[in-house]
Write a protein that holds these residues in place. Structure first.
Motif, short mmCIF file in Angstrom:
data_model
loop_
_atom_site.label_atom_id
_atom_site.label_comp_id
_atom_site.label_asym_id
_atom_site.label_seq_id
_atom_site.Cartn_x
_atom_site.Cartn_y
_atom_site.Cartn_z
N ILE A 61 4.09 2.97 -8.21
CA ILE A 61 4.89 4.15 -7.86
C ILE A 61 4.74 5.23 -8.92
CG2 ILE A 61 7.25 4.99 -7.50
CD1 ILE A 61 7.91 2.16 -6.42
N VAL A 62 4.76 4.81 -10.19
CA VAL A 62 4.59 5.76 -11.29
C VAL A 62 3.21 6.41 -11.21
CG1 VAL A 62 4.36 5.96 -13.79
CG2 VAL A 62 6.24 4.64 -12.82
N ALA A 63 2.18 5.61 -10.92
CA ALA A 63 0.82 6.16 -10.80
C ALA A 63 0.75 7.18 -9.66
CB ALA A 63 -0.18 5.03 -10.57
N GLN A 64 1.40 6.87 -8.53
CA GLN A 64 1.42 7.82 -7.42
C GLN A 64 2.17 9.09 -7.80
OE1 GLN A 64 3.09 5.28 -4.38
NE2 GLN A 64 1.10 4.89 -3.46
N TYR B 120 0.83 -1.21 0.00
CA TYR B 120 0.00 0.00 0.00
C TYR B 120 0.86 1.26 0.00
CZ TYR B 120 -3.47 3.44 1.44
OH TYR B 120 -4.28 4.54 1.49
N THR B 121 1.92 1.27 0.79
CA THR B 121 2.74 2.48 0.93
C THR B 121 3.81 2.54 -0.15
OG1 THR B 121 4.32 1.42 2.42
CG2 THR B 121 2.39 2.45 3.42
N LEU B 122 4.33 3.75 -0.36
CA LEU B 122 5.41 3.94 -1.32
C LEU B 122 6.65 3.17 -0.90
CD1 LEU B 122 6.52 5.46 -3.82
CD2 LEU B 122 7.17 7.30 -2.28
N ALA B 123 6.96 3.20 0.40
CA ALA B 123 8.14 2.48 0.89
C ALA B 123 8.00 0.98 0.64
CB ALA B 123 8.34 2.76 2.38
N GLY B 124 6.81 0.44 0.85
CA GLY B 124 6.59 -0.98 0.60
C GLY B 124 6.74 -1.33 -0.87
N LYS B 125 6.20 -0.49 -1.75
CA LYS B 125 6.36 -0.72 -3.19
C LYS B 125 7.83 -0.64 -3.60
CE LYS B 125 1.83 0.96 -4.82
NZ LYS B 125 1.26 1.56 -3.61
N GLU C 123 -0.17 6.87 1.37
CA GLU C 123 0.22 6.03 0.25
C GLU C 123 1.67 6.27 -0.17
OE1 GLU C 123 -2.42 6.87 -2.93
OE2 GLU C 123 -4.21 6.15 -1.90
N ALA C 124 2.04 7.54 -0.27
CA ALA C 124 3.32 7.88 -0.92
C ALA C 124 4.29 8.62 -0.01
CB ALA C 124 3.06 8.72 -2.18
N ASN D 154 6.28 4.29 7.61
CA ASN D 154 6.19 2.83 7.54
C ASN D 154 5.35 2.23 8.66
OD1 ASN D 154 7.85 2.59 5.25
ND2 ASN D 154 9.68 2.79 6.52
N ASP D 155 4.76 3.10 9.49
CA ASP D 155 3.95 2.63 10.60
C ASP D 155 2.55 2.31 10.08
OD1 ASP D 155 2.38 2.34 12.92
OD2 ASP D 155 3.71 3.64 14.07
N LYS D 156 2.24 1.03 9.98
CA LYS D 156 0.96 0.60 9.41
C LYS D 156 -0.21 1.14 10.21
CE LYS D 156 -1.55 -3.61 8.12
NZ LYS D 156 -1.54 -5.09 8.14
#
Length: 681
Positions: free
Chosen positions: A140-143, A109-114, A267-268, A272-274
């Motif tokens: 990432i590109v979409a974000q 879901y997050t940018l860091a995860g991607k 999201e972006a 990193n804290d869920k």
């Protein structure tokens, strides 16, 4: 589900009670699942069902709040909602089952995860990750494009061009992998360039979102105050209706903008804290639902100014919205890097100061007031955010330094406002201009002092080792005093090789794409290799785990070793994981930042559970070493591979969290010295 259905079945149930909240929670949970689905018809069907139920629920709640729960329309709505909820439950169950059967992992879901998923693919393009890495890059590109739409030129064009370049490189690499050329030098070169461009895009996205947070959350409450004034305007006030319509439109737009930015940050952003991200999304959605209700209650009050019930209802919803926005602002502050936020605020202050200077030159009092007011509001946000940092710390010196710096900001705002009033009244007065420039510079300097106070308490880079550790003193030595030559080895077998020095790093070759456990071990090895083991027990234990996991990979593939060797290796990994957890807890207990401390403890607590599962799964796999290829063996291998990957990922996250926590350790008080010496810059 039970309380929701009971509320819908009871026409006399009150609006806003636990039953209605249960229905709304069902919709929120379904929306959360839909957000994590692959885009397509199934996701759209769920989102459409949620929207339809939401609209009917709002109408039903409005009817019941007016005492019309037994009306034909209310009963019709209640029955329709019950049927739609049951259908929604089936849609969600089918979507979850399809995702489980497909075996395809959804991008994080997050940018860091991607970024983590993308980097895993780029490190080993030949490995078949079922397209996860490429889908993560597409996300990432979409974000990036979504963020770019809210930027101005030339930043918008720069980010869009970078997005196009990343997308082209990703497609190029995917095509080479499809042709079986993932290990070719050309593919490796593309992967390297793509990794560089992706990292640059991540930096630009996070910087842009931080700027949006600094600008948009500068003043979250003025629109609701203006709406309240318009709703309470006495009868006979000119343009009561048009003014309320304009203020309500402005309030809805403002609310939507802040909710969008908060969710975009989740999201972006770099958080990193869920828990924080999910709570921020939930709060933003609640505010989206609440804002139209506030506007509706305000209009009722506008049309019935003497109705005390209407007034109380508006006040109740207004207060609920204000509390929700306070909560959202606090979560946004937690999810935003404080130093970067202050830097973005400083940049905004410079723009405001330039606007005031231009307004003074043009003798435009309105822009002078606007620019000075913005600077004052930005300063107040810095005070608020810095105060939260101080409240979050257990370091008394840090708390005192930050509070002293914020006090300077408070004391500098009033002279700036006074100076702004002077130049507003007489823009041509040179003395007034001088006092204004001096006062606004004082505010900016004090904001810079707050940033410095926060930065001062971050750990400085470790000092270089003493020269005697590098070049030993050999002045007392001579050829005559040389030690005697050791005797030659005796016997048939040569003596065993001595163990490597404590800080010597063992080279681990990059495994092939058909070795998923070895790949997981290699990724942890690469992460740990960034740091020297000397003086850092956590890094030493993490490197040991990577080597043991690489050894286990050989046993699982049947490349030597007995059943006992596989089980013993799993036990050794579990023991090493206990060391990692112990050292991580020690670091956490001495960390003065409460949020970072909690994050480290949450991350490292996963390791013992996963390691215990590894021992069990390894025992199961060991019983099947003589029956490779059977269905049971394949299932046991798949479970073991997934567990090994999870364990290596948990240790990687622990290493990163521990390094962040070490920055906030007071070594003079804690009595601990942890060296984080970077080996690979």
């Amino acid at each position: 589900m039970g309380p929701a259905m009971d509320w819908l079945s009871n026409p006399n149930a009150e609006a806003g009670g636990l039953g209605e909240k249960a229905v709304r929670q069902i919709l929120e949970d379904a929306r959360r699942i839909a957000d994590r689905m692959e885009p397509g018809p199934h996701q759209q069907a769920i989102l459409k069902s949620i929207q339809e139920i939401q609209e009917m629920l709002d109408e039903l709640a409005d009817l019941r709040s007016k005492g019309q729960g037994n009306s034909p329309r209310a009963k019709q709505l209640a029955e329709a909602i019950q049927a739609r909820i049951k259908n929604l439950e089936q849609q969600v169950s089918q979507a979850v089952s399809m995702a489980a059967r497909s075996g395809i992992t959804r991008p994080a879901y997050t940018l860091a995860g991607k970024m983590e998923q993308a980097q895993r693919w780029l490190n080993n393009p030949a490995y078949d990750d079922k397209g996860l890495g490429q889908r993560a890059i597409a996300g990432i590109v979409a974000q990036g494009r979504k963020v770019a739409r809210s930027l101005k030129e030339p930043e918008r064009g720069d980010m869009l061009r970078l997005c196009d370049e990343v997308e082209t490189l990703s497609q190029n690499l995917a095509q080479q992998c499809q042709r079986g050329l993932g290990d070719s030098p050309q593919a490796q070169a593309v992967a390297k360039r793509l990794a560089e461009k992706l990292s640059l895009l991540q930096t630009k996205i996070e910087s842009a979102i931080t700027t949006q947070v600094a600008d948009s959350f500068m003043d979250p409450y003025t629109p609701i105050k203006e709406l309240e004034i318009a709703a309470k305007a006495p009868l006979g006030t000119p343009n009561r209706e048009p003014n309320y319509t304009a203020k309500s439109r402005n309030f809805i737009e403002h609310n939507t903008k802040l909710a969008d930015i908060a969710q975009r940050l989740g999201e972006a952003g770099g958080c990193n804290d869920k828990r924080v991200v999910e709570e921020m999304n939930a709060t933003a959605n609640q505010l989206r639902e609440l804002a139209p209700q506030v506007v509706s209650a305000g209009r009722i009050l506008l049309n019935n100014p003497d109705n005390e019930v209407a007034r109380e209802h508006f006040e109740l919803l207004k207060d609920e919205w204000t509390k929700g926005m306070q909560k959202l602002t606090g979560l946004v502050d937690q999810a935003t890097d404080t130093v970067k936020f202050i830097e973005a605020t400083e940049a905004g202050m410079k723009r405001d100061a330039a606007m005031v200077a231009q307004a003074i030159h043009e003798k435009n009092p309105q822009n002078i007031v606007m620019g000075a007011g913005n600077m004052a509001r930005r300063a107040d946000r810095v005070i608020q955010v810095a105060g939260q940092e101080a409240d979050n710390s257990d370091d008394p010196k840090f708390v005192n330094d930050v509070r002293a710096a914020t006090e300077k900001v408070k004391n500098s705002v009033s002279p700036m406002i006074a100076g702004a009033k002077e130049v507003t009244v007489n823009p041509g007065d040179l003395d007034a201009q001088h006092r204004w420039h001096s006062a606004q510079q004082g505010v900016m300097d004090s904001v810079g002092d707050v940033k410095d106070a926060i930065l001062m308490h971050q750990a400085p880079p470790p000092p270089p080792p003493p020269m005697e550790d590098i070049v030993p003193d050999m002045s007392h030595m001579s050829l005559e005093s040389a030690p005697p030559r050791p005797p030659l080895p005796s016997g048939q077998m040569p003596p065993p090789r001595p163990p490597p020095p404590e800080d010597e790093d063992v080279y681990m070759a990059k495994p092939s794409s058909e070795q998923p456990i070895a790949i997981a071990a290699y990724e942890l090895h690469v992460e740990a290799q960034k740091w020297s083991s000397k003086g850092n027990d956590l890094i030493r234990a993490a490197k040991k785990m990577a080597l043991l996991m690489a050894e286990m990979s050989k046993h699982v593939r049947g490349e030597g070793g007995s059943k006992k060797d596989l089980i013993d290796c799993a036990k050794a990994i579990a023991k090493a994981s206990q060391e990692v957890t112990k050292h991580a807890r020690d670091i956490a207990q001495k960390c003065t930042d409460r949020r970072i401390k909690l994050n480290l403890l949450q991350v490292c607590e996963r390791i013992p559970t996963i390691a215990t599962q590894l021992k069990i799964l390894s025992t199961v796999k060991a019983t099947m070493l003589g029956a490779q290829g059977s269905e049971e063996d394949q299932e046991a291998t798949e479970m073991l591979v997934g567990n090994a990957q999870n364990l290596m990922q948990a240790v990687k996250e622990t290493v990163r969290a521990a390094e962040a926590a070490s920055i906030k350790i007071r070594t003079d008080v804690a009595g601990v010295r942890i060296r984080w010496v970077r080996q690979n810059p």
